[in-house]
Design an enzyme around this catalytic site. Sequence first.
Site, PDB file in Angstrom:
ATOM      1  N   ARG A 193      -1.415  11.051  11.301  1.00  0.00           N
ATOM      2  CA  ARG A 193      -0.670  10.204  11.613  1.00  0.00           C
ATOM      3  C   ARG A 193       1.013  10.677  12.133  1.00  0.00           C
ATOM      4  NH1 ARG A 193       3.520   8.992   8.463  1.00  0.00           N
ATOM      5  NH2 ARG A 193       3.018   6.366   8.961  1.00  0.00           N
ATOM      6  N   GLY A 228       0.949  -1.334  -0.045  1.00  0.00           N
ATOM      7  CA  GLY A 228      -0.015   0.208  -0.280  1.00  0.00           C
ATOM      8  C   GLY A 228       0.785   1.009   0.184  1.00  0.00           C
ATOM      9  N   ARG A 229       1.388   1.061   0.913  1.00  0.00           N
ATOM     10  CA  ARG A 229       2.331   2.470   1.426  1.00  0.00           C
ATOM     11  C   ARG A 229       3.098   2.647   0.285  1.00  0.00           C
ATOM     12  NH1 ARG A 229       3.269   4.444   6.092  1.00  0.00           N
ATOM     13  NH2 ARG A 229       2.347   2.385   7.222  1.00  0.00           N
ATOM     14  N   CYS A 251      -8.887  22.835  17.088  1.00  0.00           N
ATOM     15  CA  CYS A 251      -9.251  23.188  18.687  1.00  0.00           C
ATOM     16  C   CYS A 251      -8.540  22.318  19.680  1.00  0.00           C
ATOM     17  CB  CYS A 251     -10.564  23.931  18.882  1.00  0.00           C
ATOM     18  SG  CYS A 251      -9.956  24.762  20.464  1.00  0.00           S
TER      19      CYS A 251
HETATM   20  N1  LLP Z   1      -2.345  -5.769   4.377  1.00  0.00           N
HETATM   21  C1  LLP Z   1      -2.036  -5.702   5.200  1.00  0.00           C
HETATM   22  C2  LLP Z   1      -3.003  -7.363   6.156  1.00  0.00           C
HETATM   23  C3  LLP Z   1      -2.005  -4.876   6.494  1.00  0.00           C
HETATM   24  O1  LLP Z   1      -2.656  -5.090   7.287  1.00  0.00           O
HETATM   25  C4  LLP Z   1      -1.592  -3.352   5.525  1.00  0.00           C
HETATM   26  C5  LLP Z   1      -1.604  -2.358   5.982  1.00  0.00           C
HETATM   27  C6  LLP Z   1      -0.871  -3.731   4.329  1.00  0.00           C
HETATM   28  C7  LLP Z   1      -1.567  -4.985   3.161  1.00  0.00           C
HETATM   29  C8  LLP Z   1      -0.214  -2.940   3.503  1.00  0.00           C
HETATM   30  O2  LLP Z   1       0.559  -2.151   4.446  1.00  0.00           O
HETATM   31  P1  LLP Z   1       1.841  -0.955   3.684  1.00  0.00           P
HETATM   32  O3  LLP Z   1       2.291  -2.069   2.782  1.00  0.00           O
HETATM   33  O4  LLP Z   1       0.594   0.214   3.279  1.00  0.00           O
HETATM   34  O5  LLP Z   1       2.852  -0.973   5.213  1.00  0.00           O
HETATM   35  N2  LLP Z   1      -2.358   4.089   9.350  1.00  0.00           N
HETATM   36  C9  LLP Z   1      -0.471   3.542   9.506  1.00  0.00           C
HETATM   37  C10 LLP Z   1      -0.480   2.138   8.726  1.00  0.00           C
HETATM   38  C11 LLP Z   1      -1.732   0.935   8.905  1.00  0.00           C
HETATM   39  C12 LLP Z   1      -1.141   0.337   8.174  1.00  0.00           C
HETATM   40  C13 LLP Z   1      -2.088  -0.966   8.440  1.00  0.00           C
HETATM   41  N3  LLP Z   1      -2.085  -2.073   7.782  1.00  0.00           N
HETATM   42  C14 LLP Z   1       0.258   4.874   9.370  1.00  0.00           C
HETATM   43  O6  LLP Z   1      -0.053   5.586   8.813  1.00  0.00           O
HETATM   44  O7  LLP Z   1       1.305   4.267   9.080  1.00  0.00           O
END
Ligand code: LLP
Length: 432
Positions: free
Chosen positions: A331, A293-294, A362
């Site tokens: 974040r 994702g990221r 606020c």
């Molecule tokens: N697959 C599963 C099962 C996950 O739980 C996640 C992320 C991903 C894939 C994708 O992970 P990535 O490639 O994006 O690291 N809100 C937090 C991140 C939460 C991630 C949750 N799960 C932040 O702002 O850093």
Amino acid sequence: MLKQPNLTINEQGHLCLGGVDVLTLAKKYGTPLYLLDEDMVRERMGLYVSAMKENFPAGSKPYYASKALCCRELCRWAKEEGMGLDVVSSGELYTALAAGFPAADICFHGNAKTEADIRYAIESGVGLIAADGEEELRRIDRLAGETGVRQDVLLRVTPGIDPHTFAAVNTGVIDVKFGVPIPTGQALDVTKTALALPHIALRGFHCHVGSQIFDADPFCLEADVMTAFLDAVRRETGYTAPVLDLGGGFAVAYEEDQRAPDCAAMIKKVAARLREQCARYEYPLPTVTLEPGRGVVAAAGITLYTVQNVKSVPGGACYVAVDGGMGDNPRYALYGARHSAVIADRAGEPQTERVTLAGRCCESGDLLGEDVPLQEAKAGDTLAVLVTGAYNYSMASHYNRVPRPPMAALRGGVDRLIVRGETLADVAAYDL
Ligand code: LLP
């Protein structure tokens, strides 16, 4: 300033994203403004697709984890670039289907799916549902039976790996809300249940060890634990899994002292390890899926704000307050997650200050960062917060009834709106 190939400085000293002066975009769309470099997103998507094609068996592919940034355009790009899609809610599924994303290439995740979620996923014909445990498997089985289908399912298991210590520590890391633990023997038991349910077609297993992973070691360890588990399942039940989902978690660089990992090289290493382990157990190499994702969207995004005021507290911090904050990027407030920033009007000047970036809500915790290196700022400047493509818009809120900002994408130097900004009427639109 954080070094990135798509961030440059023009002769006026202005910050440019994908070759476009961001000040012209701030003027055109207003601030706060999410900007996304579409060329970079597509390039990243293509990179994961080709790295997986090259290194894993036919049919292996990355599923874009849409929780990082979900809107119709992102789903269209993922489809065009050959990715599958990982959704975790009916809302994400609805968005994907509305964008014309093929249901067969979608995997529906989540640890607490409702009956409505499961029914929607099954009736839409999603390719896979990642079941989080025994109760959910039984629920999927019942609802698939009612719909008259046999649903392809992955079982989410918890391998007991801490991605940041690289060691298998089988206690804390399995004590989480997701998945069925392998080390306790529960994963094997639930697999037996899955194999016995008439409307479940078990396609394999899913695991995910964490986020912001900078090298291949945790994924290699995951391959070790998962192949040992696959072998144990086969010995106990005779079942051979055709699919193995190793999750997401590829890191990005948020600050100058971090180096973004080479994802293609990481994938190559993990593939080699998986081949080695499968050979060791004489296990047929499964089709592999990953869920970045990221790593796909974060670095392609920046957020523009207008500095409203600057306040220095003698003996304290210098507060640079902007027209957005935790509503569009929670974040730092939530996790203390650090982002780099730059004054877009004078991006070439040295960052001599260390400031607290304050949001407009606020609440004293509404900060975008503390001790952030920055050029000297003044009211009216455009502030760019960098690497905001992931988990910013997707986590935005209406706190203080502040409308959520628009998002514009840049492709080949041409900008266009991909999410319109909310109006004040939108903010009150659901009130009765
Ligand atoms: N697959 C599963 C099962 C996950 O739980 C996640 C992320 C991903 C894939 C994708 O992970 P990535 O490639 O994006 O690291 N809100 C937090 C991140 C939460 C991630 C949750 N799960 C932040 O702002 O850093």
